[in-house]
Write a protein that holds these residues in place. Structure first.
Motif, PDB file in Angstrom:
ATOM      1  N   VAL A 182      49.680  14.946 -18.951  1.00 26.12           N
ATOM      2  CA  VAL A 182      48.922  15.121 -20.181  1.00 26.12           C
ATOM      3  C   VAL A 182      47.855  14.032 -20.263  1.00 26.12           C
ATOM      4  CG1 VAL A 182      50.612  13.747 -21.471  1.00 26.12           C
ATOM      5  CG2 VAL A 182      49.076  15.263 -22.711  1.00 26.12           C
ATOM      6  N   TYR A 196      53.537  11.895 -26.881  1.00 23.56           N
ATOM      7  CA  TYR A 196      52.104  12.151 -26.891  1.00 23.56           C
ATOM      8  C   TYR A 196      51.751  13.385 -27.711  1.00 23.56           C
ATOM      9  CZ  TYR A 196      51.795   8.777 -23.059  1.00 23.56           C
ATOM     10  OH  TYR A 196      51.864   7.627 -22.289  1.00 23.56           O
ATOM     11  N   TRP A 224      60.455  24.352 -20.843  1.00 23.65           N
ATOM     12  CA  TRP A 224      59.975  23.808 -22.117  1.00 23.65           C
ATOM     13  C   TRP A 224      60.725  24.401 -23.308  1.00 23.65           C
ATOM     14  CZ3 TRP A 224      54.011  23.564 -23.403  1.00 23.65           C
ATOM     15  CH2 TRP A 224      53.718  22.319 -23.940  1.00 23.65           C
ATOM     16  N   PRO A 273      54.854  21.179 -19.097  1.00 25.79           N
ATOM     17  CA  PRO A 273      53.760  20.443 -18.457  1.00 25.79           C
ATOM     18  C   PRO A 273      54.276  19.214 -17.721  1.00 25.79           C
ATOM     19  CG  PRO A 273      53.747  20.092 -20.826  1.00 25.79           C
ATOM     20  CD  PRO A 273      54.756  21.156 -20.566  1.00 25.79           C
ATOM     21  N   TYR A 305      53.822  13.583 -18.774  1.00 29.36           N
ATOM     22  CA  TYR A 305      54.072  14.220 -20.062  1.00 29.36           C
ATOM     23  C   TYR A 305      55.296  13.598 -20.727  1.00 29.36           C
ATOM     24  CZ  TYR A 305      55.850  17.543 -23.460  1.00 29.36           C
ATOM     25  OH  TYR A 305      56.339  18.113 -24.607  1.00 29.36           O
ATOM     26  N   TYR A 351      46.587  20.435 -27.964  1.00 29.04           N
ATOM     27  CA  TYR A 351      46.557  20.301 -26.510  1.00 29.04           C
ATOM     28  C   TYR A 351      46.387  21.671 -25.879  1.00 29.04           C
ATOM     29  CZ  TYR A 351      48.071  15.419 -26.713  1.00 29.04           C
ATOM     30  OH  TYR A 351      48.138  14.064 -26.944  1.00 29.04           O
ATOM     31  N   ILE A 395      49.190  21.116 -16.868  1.00 29.28           N
ATOM     32  CA  ILE A 395      48.767  19.911 -17.583  1.00 29.28           C
ATOM     33  C   ILE A 395      48.221  20.281 -18.955  1.00 29.28           C
ATOM     34  CG2 ILE A 395      48.220  18.779 -15.396  1.00 29.28           C
ATOM     35  CD1 ILE A 395      45.263  19.124 -16.043  1.00 29.28           C
TER      36      ILE A 395
END
Length: 368
Positions: A117, A251, A68, A114, A247, A158, A309
């Motif tokens: 999602v 979003y 990430w 992730p 994901y 999130y 997630i």
């Protein structure tokens, strides 16, 4: 068990610019599309469910995964310790969880990207309305609360979770009790005289048994966060995991994401406790007897896999008498929880009224 694939196969998508005015688009929970906050133009997001493959737990422990880091950087709150992930071109102005402005860029890596999602489905305006309705129902709050509170910014965030799968094979030892009855005679005193009575008395015959219990645990869900709002988060669960989608950066556009503070290995320990309780319940359901006592269980956990997630919540706080109270809304279901001040006077009056009602009922009951 689905086919394994590495975390690097998760699709990476760039946040889109508005095709009409060039502004940065954000995710709109009401439409499920990217929306331009400047001109209102919308762009659809292709919802997919392809990235459902489980990731190998042992492989993840053996090598550091920072999938990430190319998208996000970490900001740490110096007040409560929460770490928030933002796009690399964004800056955090305040902490989502405690409202502190003492925010600094962290040296920590963003970590495992992730896989899935649950996108926001509750718009911000609806979350604010739910807060107002919740505020009206604070019956034991001070009367002036509804007129003097100050609502802070409502922020969509999130939260990180882990899910784990595992095949288990458990060897167990149990003691099984079977009831039987014997006739016993004893002497009692009745009307001042001894009397012999006969009665049936229940006894228990115990035996030890060994056995094997097999079970596959699918998507055991555990939090990956230690933030201060954990108690309130528990009250707005559960989330409907059937709403999980692949994901995509779209979003998260316009929202924050919390970096997991419970690492993968520790998350598995939490999942194991849930699994172990499930195994014990399964053994009790498999063994038959009038009484069952579990003596020992030895479990082999096989083919452990995981997913990272993200699940949506709206977070806000309000100030009253120079104190801050938190408020949360489940971004998928709309379920709410929060803290609020309590009026000692109102509680005392309610207790006295209850005591009075009980006293009156007892009085009339005695008369009858």
């Amino acid at each position: 068990m689905t086919e394994m694939k590495t975390q690097d196969t998760v699709e990476q998508t760039e946040v889109k610019k508005c095709t009409s005015c060039g502004g940065n688009t954000v995710f709109d929970p009401a439409s499920g599309a990217l929306k331009c906050p400047f001109c209102g133009s919308e762009a659809e997001i292709e919802a997919t469910r392809e990235n459902t493959a489980e990731l190998d737990f042992q492989e993840a422990l053996e090598e550091e995964i920072h999938g990430w880091d190319d998208e996000k950087r970490v900001f740490r709150c110096e007040n409560c310790g929460a770490e928030t992930l933002l796009d690399k071109d964004q800056v955090a102005a305040f902490c989502t969880f405690c409202g502190s402005s003492h925010i600094a860029v962290s040296e920590h890596q963003a970590g495992i990207k992730p896989a899935l999602v649950v996108p926001f489905q509750i718009p911000k305006e609806e979350a604010i309305d739910k807060f107002k309705d919740w505020m009206k129902r604070r019956y034991f709050a001070p009367s002036k609360l509804s007129q003097t509170y100050q609502l802070n910014k409502m922020t969509g965030t999130y939260l990180p979770y882990w899910t784990f799968d595992s095949r288990t094979v458990s060897q167990y030892v149990v003691r099984i009790g079977t009831y039987y009855y014997v006739t016993e005679t004893r002497t009692v005193i009745e009307d001042g005289k001894p009397k012999t009575v006969t009665e049936q008395v229940r006894k228990t015959s115990w035996r030890t048994e060994r056995g094997r219990y097999r079970h596959f645990f699918d998507d055991v869900l555990v939090k990956a966060s230690r933030n201060s709002a954990t108690g309130l988060i528990n009250k707005i669960e559960p989330f409907q995991l059937s709403g999980l989608l692949d994901y995509k950066r779209e979003y998260v556009s316009g929202f924050l994401a919390e970096r997991y503070s419970i690492p993968l290995k520790e998350g598995w320990q939490d999942a194991r406790r849930i699994i172990d309780r499930g195994i014990e319940n399964g053994i009790y359901g498999q063994v038959h007897g009038d009484e069952v006592q579990l003596v020992d269980v030895a479990t082999d956990y096989r083919d452990i896999t995981y997913k990272h997630i993200l699940l949506p919540i709206w977070i806000s706080s309000f100030q009253f008498n120079q104190k801050v109270y938190q408020f949360l809304v489940n971004g998928q279901t709309g379920k709410v929880s929060g803290n609020s001040p309590i009026s000692i006077l109102k509680v005392s009056i309610a207790v006295l009224a209850f005591i009075l009602v009980v006293g009156v009922l007892i009085f009339f009951f005695d008369l009858t």
